[in-house]
Scaffold this motif. Structure first.
Motif, PDB file in Angstrom:
ATOM      1  N   MET A   1      25.747  -1.726 -31.106  1.00 43.75           N
ATOM      2  CA  MET A   1      24.439  -1.672 -30.414  1.00 43.75           C
ATOM      3  C   MET A   1      23.654  -2.944 -30.718  1.00 43.75           C
ATOM      4  SD  MET A   1      24.372   1.205 -29.039  1.00 43.75           S
ATOM      5  CE  MET A   1      25.889   2.124 -28.988  1.00 43.75           C
ATOM      6  N   ASP A   2      22.802  -3.358 -29.786  1.00 42.45           N
ATOM      7  CA  ASP A   2      21.888  -4.471 -30.064  1.00 42.45           C
ATOM      8  C   ASP A   2      20.725  -3.952 -30.887  1.00 42.45           C
ATOM      9  OD1 ASP A   2      23.094  -6.668 -29.029  1.00 42.45           O
ATOM     10  OD2 ASP A   2      22.318  -6.355 -27.008  1.00 42.45           O
ATOM     11  N   ILE A   3      20.435  -4.634 -31.963  1.00 41.97           N
ATOM     12  CA  ILE A   3      19.306  -4.209 -32.799  1.00 41.97           C
ATOM     13  C   ILE A   3      18.295  -5.347 -32.828  1.00 41.97           C
ATOM     14  CG2 ILE A   3      18.585  -3.512 -35.126  1.00 41.97           C
ATOM     15  CD1 ILE A   3      21.466  -2.544 -35.599  1.00 41.97           C
ATOM     16  N   GLU A   4      17.067  -5.035 -32.396  1.00 40.60           N
ATOM     17  CA  GLU A   4      16.026  -6.071 -32.430  1.00 40.60           C
ATOM     18  C   GLU A   4      14.824  -5.490 -33.157  1.00 40.60           C
ATOM     19  OE1 GLU A   4      14.589  -9.274 -29.118  1.00 40.60           O
ATOM     20  OE2 GLU A   4      15.539  -7.454 -28.452  1.00 40.60           O
ATOM     21  N   LEU A   5      14.193  -6.264 -34.016  1.00 38.83           N
ATOM     22  CA  LEU A   5      13.028  -5.749 -34.730  1.00 38.83           C
ATOM     23  C   LEU A   5      11.810  -5.772 -33.825  1.00 38.83           C
ATOM     24  CD1 LEU A   5      13.055  -7.224 -38.329  1.00 38.83           C
ATOM     25  CD2 LEU A   5      13.875  -5.024 -37.522  1.00 38.83           C
ATOM     26  N   SER A   6      11.004  -4.722 -33.890  1.00 40.16           N
ATOM     27  CA  SER A   6       9.786  -4.708 -33.081  1.00 40.16           C
ATOM     28  C   SER A   6       8.697  -5.503 -33.819  1.00 40.16           C
ATOM     29  CB  SER A   6       9.306  -3.273 -32.868  1.00 40.16           C
ATOM     30  OG  SER A   6       8.860  -2.760 -34.108  1.00 40.16           O
ATOM     31  N   ASP A   7       7.675  -5.957 -33.051  1.00 38.66           N
ATOM     32  CA  ASP A   7       6.567  -6.691 -33.673  1.00 38.66           C
ATOM     33  C   ASP A   7       5.883  -5.824 -34.728  1.00 38.66           C
ATOM     34  OD1 ASP A   7       7.172  -8.785 -32.121  1.00 38.66           O
ATOM     35  OD2 ASP A   7       5.580  -8.450 -30.634  1.00 38.66           O
ATOM     36  N   LYS A   8       5.857  -4.501 -34.460  1.00 39.66           N
ATOM     37  CA  LYS A   8       5.196  -3.580 -35.392  1.00 39.66           C
ATOM     38  C   LYS A   8       5.942  -3.553 -36.736  1.00 39.66           C
ATOM     39  CE  LYS A   8       2.890   0.828 -35.194  1.00 39.66           C
ATOM     40  NZ  LYS A   8       3.624   1.891 -35.864  1.00 39.66           N
ATOM     41  N   GLU A   9       7.267  -3.508 -36.662  1.00 42.96           N
ATOM     42  CA  GLU A   9       8.057  -3.500 -37.914  1.00 42.96           C
ATOM     43  C   GLU A   9       7.821  -4.798 -38.695  1.00 42.96           C
ATOM     44  OE1 GLU A   9      12.264  -1.295 -37.281  1.00 42.96           O
ATOM     45  OE2 GLU A   9      11.663  -2.574 -35.603  1.00 42.96           O
ATOM     46  N   ILE A  10       7.721  -5.895 -37.958  1.00 45.37           N
ATOM     47  CA  ILE A  10       7.504  -7.184 -38.633  1.00 45.37           C
ATOM     48  C   ILE A  10       6.106  -7.230 -39.260  1.00 45.37           C
ATOM     49  CG2 ILE A  10       7.309  -9.685 -38.254  1.00 45.37           C
ATOM     50  CD1 ILE A  10       9.644  -9.336 -36.238  1.00 45.37           C
ATOM     51  N   GLU A  11       5.110  -6.751 -38.507  1.00 47.28           N
ATOM     52  CA  GLU A  11       3.735  -6.715 -39.044  1.00 47.28           C
ATOM     53  C   GLU A  11       3.682  -5.870 -40.318  1.00 47.28           C
ATOM     54  OE1 GLU A  11       0.907  -5.322 -36.105  1.00 47.28           O
ATOM     55  OE2 GLU A  11       1.526  -6.997 -34.807  1.00 47.28           O
ATOM     56  N   GLU A  12       4.392  -4.745 -40.291  1.00 42.50           N
ATOM     57  CA  GLU A  12       4.430  -3.840 -41.440  1.00 42.50           C
ATOM     58  C   GLU A  12       5.015  -4.575 -42.660  1.00 42.50           C
ATOM     59  OE1 GLU A  12       3.218  -0.644 -43.087  1.00 42.50           O
ATOM     60  OE2 GLU A  12       2.840  -0.989 -40.946  1.00 42.50           O
ATOM     61  N   ALA A  13       6.142  -5.278 -42.436  1.00 39.85           N
ATOM     62  CA  ALA A  13       6.816  -5.997 -43.531  1.00 39.85           C
ATOM     63  C   ALA A  13       5.918  -7.101 -44.083  1.00 39.85           C
ATOM     64  CB  ALA A  13       8.143  -6.570 -43.038  1.00 39.85           C
ATOM     65  N   GLU A  14       5.119  -7.711 -43.182  1.00 43.01           N
ATOM     66  CA  GLU A  14       4.292  -8.865 -43.582  1.00 43.01           C
ATOM     67  C   GLU A  14       3.131  -8.510 -44.504  1.00 43.01           C
ATOM     68  OE1 GLU A  14       2.976 -10.876 -40.103  1.00 43.01           O
ATOM     69  OE2 GLU A  14       4.987 -11.554 -39.594  1.00 43.01           O
ATOM     70  N   LYS A  15       2.767  -7.207 -44.559  1.00 37.85           N
ATOM     71  CA  LYS A  15       1.610  -6.807 -45.377  1.00 37.85           C
ATOM     72  C   LYS A  15       1.813  -7.198 -46.838  1.00 37.85           C
ATOM     73  CE  LYS A  15      -0.044  -3.035 -42.537  1.00 37.85           C
ATOM     74  NZ  LYS A  15       0.208  -1.637 -42.239  1.00 37.85           N
TER      75      LYS A  15
ATOM     76  N   GLY B   1       9.160 -28.929 -37.104  1.00 36.04           N
ATOM     77  CA  GLY B   1       9.671 -29.097 -35.743  1.00 36.04           C
ATOM     78  C   GLY B   1      10.902 -29.990 -35.659  1.00 36.04           C
ATOM     79  N   ILE B   2      11.510 -30.312 -36.799  1.00 35.54           N
ATOM     80  CA  ILE B   2      12.723 -31.152 -36.780  1.00 35.54           C
ATOM     81  C   ILE B   2      13.931 -30.291 -36.391  1.00 35.54           C
ATOM     82  CG2 ILE B   2      14.271 -32.565 -38.239  1.00 35.54           C
ATOM     83  CD1 ILE B   2      11.699 -33.465 -39.757  1.00 35.54           C
ATOM     84  N   LEU B   3      13.912 -29.025 -36.761  1.00 39.21           N
ATOM     85  CA  LEU B   3      14.955 -28.078 -36.368  1.00 39.21           C
ATOM     86  C   LEU B   3      14.345 -27.055 -35.403  1.00 39.21           C
ATOM     87  CD1 LEU B   3      16.309 -27.209 -39.945  1.00 39.21           C
ATOM     88  CD2 LEU B   3      17.076 -29.067 -38.430  1.00 39.21           C
ATOM     89  N   THR B   4      15.159 -26.572 -34.457  1.00 38.76           N
ATOM     90  CA  THR B   4      14.682 -25.576 -33.487  1.00 38.76           C
ATOM     91  C   THR B   4      15.495 -24.291 -33.643  1.00 38.76           C
ATOM     92  OG1 THR B   4      14.317 -27.430 -32.001  1.00 38.76           O
ATOM     93  CG2 THR B   4      14.173 -25.228 -31.035  1.00 38.76           C
ATOM     94  N   PRO B   5      14.919 -23.261 -34.297  1.00 38.47           N
ATOM     95  CA  PRO B   5      15.700 -22.042 -34.533  1.00 38.47           C
ATOM     96  C   PRO B   5      15.896 -21.201 -33.273  1.00 38.47           C
ATOM     97  CG  PRO B   5      13.464 -21.781 -35.342  1.00 38.47           C
ATOM     98  CD  PRO B   5      13.562 -23.192 -34.865  1.00 38.47           C
ATOM     99  N   LYS B   6      16.998 -20.452 -33.256  1.00 39.10           N
ATOM    100  CA  LYS B   6      17.288 -19.539 -32.136  1.00 39.10           C
ATOM    101  C   LYS B   6      17.763 -18.211 -32.705  1.00 39.10           C
ATOM    102  CE  LYS B   6      18.206 -23.135 -28.908  1.00 39.10           C
ATOM    103  NZ  LYS B   6      17.294 -23.116 -27.815  1.00 39.10           N
ATOM    104  N   ALA B   7      17.540 -17.122 -31.955  1.00 37.60           N
ATOM    105  CA  ALA B   7      18.030 -15.802 -32.399  1.00 37.60           C
ATOM    106  C   ALA B   7      18.963 -15.232 -31.336  1.00 37.60           C
ATOM    107  CB  ALA B   7      16.848 -14.862 -32.621  1.00 37.60           C
ATOM    108  N   VAL B   8      19.974 -14.501 -31.799  1.00 37.57           N
ATOM    109  CA  VAL B   8      21.002 -13.968 -30.899  1.00 37.57           C
ATOM    110  C   VAL B   8      21.225 -12.496 -31.232  1.00 37.57           C
ATOM    111  CG1 VAL B   8      23.511 -14.066 -30.541  1.00 37.57           C
ATOM    112  CG2 VAL B   8      22.182 -16.173 -30.516  1.00 37.57           C
ATOM    113  N   LYS B   9      21.449 -11.681 -30.177  1.00 42.57           N
ATOM    114  CA  LYS B   9      21.715 -10.254 -30.415  1.00 42.57           C
ATOM    115  C   LYS B   9      23.191 -10.035 -30.728  1.00 42.57           C
ATOM    116  CE  LYS B   9      18.063  -8.823 -27.322  1.00 42.57           C
ATOM    117  NZ  LYS B   9      17.812  -8.385 -25.977  1.00 42.57           N
ATOM    118  N   GLN B  10      23.475  -8.902 -31.387  1.00 48.22           N
ATOM    119  CA  GLN B  10      24.844  -8.620 -31.859  1.00 48.22           C
ATOM    120  C   GLN B  10      25.904  -8.681 -30.766  1.00 48.22           C
ATOM    121  OE1 GLN B  10      25.804  -6.027 -35.470  1.00 48.22           O
ATOM    122  NE2 GLN B  10      24.572  -4.704 -34.188  1.00 48.22           N
TER     123      GLN B  10
END
Ligand SMILES: Cc1ncc(COP(=O)(O)O)c(C=O)c1O
Length: 458
Positions: free
Chosen positions: A430-444, A352-361
């Protein structure tokens, strides 16, 4: 008269790098047997003098004189007050940036390419092999190898190789040999092409190719070089933040907010770590690493043990990761398409010392265009991600009527990224955002990996 550029003389340059490993607790990297990696296991990949730096917990490390001499080609870099941007936004915030776009290849990358080439040369190495995303790192290493008389080979991620042909010319001008990755030259490359002949490539695949080529040279005179992620890379980049501290002191300022874009984490860490030291010791500062929504490692991925490359040649590193097999979508900031993150940055986010942020293209390019039209420099698409948060924080300060001091890293210029700007200006991004499903798939992929411990440094 108010000062726009805050400059240091060459004799005011920091003479030592700051090593954050002296001040934080870290999970160790793990080898194939599940035990902490030993320096000897890394010896075929890196020279021993750099491995010693990688594992050192000495707080201050001297910068060798021959490295200082090359850094002085463009350092100290100016710190600039972004007055035109402040005016355009009507913000009471005072905004400063370190201009790292003035190095010969156009980014912060040579801050570590130069010492890495130097330490390899001193160790008796003749050739360095590496990967590159956007081409900034590959050109930085080609430049550094030319300074120290080393051969240089670069595997460049296919999508960027096609988008940025002049990066290849730049590397060739400095004597570097750049090929598109995945290539037919390595087992890892051929396997990736077999899986998907039309793959855009990824940093994970290109790293595998570079390590494989480096360790299979029978002469023992070739090593691998990495432009981000590792502890010694973060160390070398701290010259940015150490200079910035002196420059802020010169104008009687201290930052409330620090911002940098982050892929492997090196330009961000370079600016932020000397201030993280202050934060660990009680200073109030908000520190934001910014990543693309299309490759959201720190904001959406889990904190795990994972490999740094697709073919699993690297040790398991404790980091936020989208999975070593993850191929990020072909967003227009090739330098931010990495599945993992520096273990040091990951640890600080976890605490929690750094606070990450995400930005779209699109938001990133919009900010980049505003900065180009106000401050004049056309930013690298990677830098644009940091700029989007700079603009958002400056507008927040306006809304709240607060005189915040914002410091950010202008990590590179975008003069060889104009295809991306052209596309944005003609409405093709185009804005590209990963879906939770894609992330869950990658996490396996982590199912059988060991788990890092939750550590507290303060
Ligand atoms: C201009 C620029 N900024 C930022 C980055 C991201 O890398 P890192 O997070 O290591 O600074 C890159 C990577 O290629 C880059 O070229």
């Amino acid at each position: 008269m108010e000062q726009r550029k805050i400059l240091l003389r060459e004799d005011e340059m920091p003479r030592q790098w700051y090593n954050i490993l002296a001040d934080i607790k870290m999970n160790p990297p793990l080898g194939p047997d599940g035990n902490p990696v030993t320096p000897d296991q890394l010896a075929p990949v890196f020279p021993m003098n750099l491995i010693e730096q990688e594992v050192s917990s000495q707080r201050w490390i001297d910068i060798p004189e021959p490295v200082m001499d090359v850094l002085k080609i463009w350092r100290p870099s100016p710190m600039v007050r972004a007055r035109n941007l402040e005016k355009a936004l009507g913000t009471p915030a005072r905004i400063y940036f370190k201009n790292e776009s003035l190095s010969p290849p156009g980014s912060h990358k040579p801050n570590t390419a130069v010492p890495q080439a130097y330490y390899n040369k001193v160790f008796g190495i003749k050739k360095l092999v590496t990967e590159t995303g956007a081409g900034q790192w590959g050109s930085a290493l080609a430049f550094a190898c030319a300074q120290f008389g080393l051969e240089c080979k670069i595997f460049m991620v296919r999508v960027s190789f096609d988008q940025k042909p002049y990066r290849k010319s730049m590397m060739a001008t400095w004597g570097g040999n750049c090929v598109a990755s995945p290539s037919q030259e390595t087992r890892a490359g051929r396997a990736a092409l077999e899986r998907d002949p039309n793959t855009p490539g990824s940093l994970g695949i290109a790293i595998s190719e570079a390590i494989e080529e480096a360790v299979s040279d029978a002469s023992g005179q070739t090593r691998y070089s990495l432009g981000s992620v590792l502890n010694h890379v973060m160390l070398h980049q701290t010259i940015i933040g150490l200079e910035a501290k002196k420059q802020m002191e010169k104008v009687g300022e201290y930052p409330d907010i620090i911002i940098g874009c982050a892929s492997g984490g090196s330009n961000f860490a370079g600016l932020a770590f000397p201030f993280v030291y202050d934060k660990i010791h009680g200073k109030q500062i908000e520190i934001y690493p910014v990543e693309p929504a299309g490759c959201p490692t720190l904001t959406k991925a889990p904190f795990v043990y994972d490999h740094g490359d697709t073919a699993k040649y690297t040790p398991l590193l404790p980091m936020y990761s989208l999975g070593h097999a993850f191929v990020p979508p072909p967003i227009h900031s090739g330098g931010l398409r990495y599945h993992g993150m520096a273990p040091t940055v990951s640890q600080l986010v976890n605490e929690g010392i750094l606070t990450p942020k995400a930005v779209k293209q699109k938001e990133a390019f919009e900010a980049g265009i505003l900065l180009a039209r106000t401050e004049g420099i056309i930013p690298a698409p990677e830098t644009n991600h940091a700029l989007a948060i700079v603009v958002a924080e400056a507008l927040k300060a306006k809304e709240e009527g607060k005189e915040k001091v914002i410091l950010f890293n202008w990590s590179g210029h975008g003069l060889l990224d104009l295809t991306a700007y052209e596309k944005y200006l003609s409405g093709g991004i185009m804005d590209i955002e990963l879906s939770d499903k894609e992330i869950e798939e990658a996490e396996k992929i982590f199912a059988n990996h060991p788990k890092p411990q939750i550590l507290k440094s303060r």
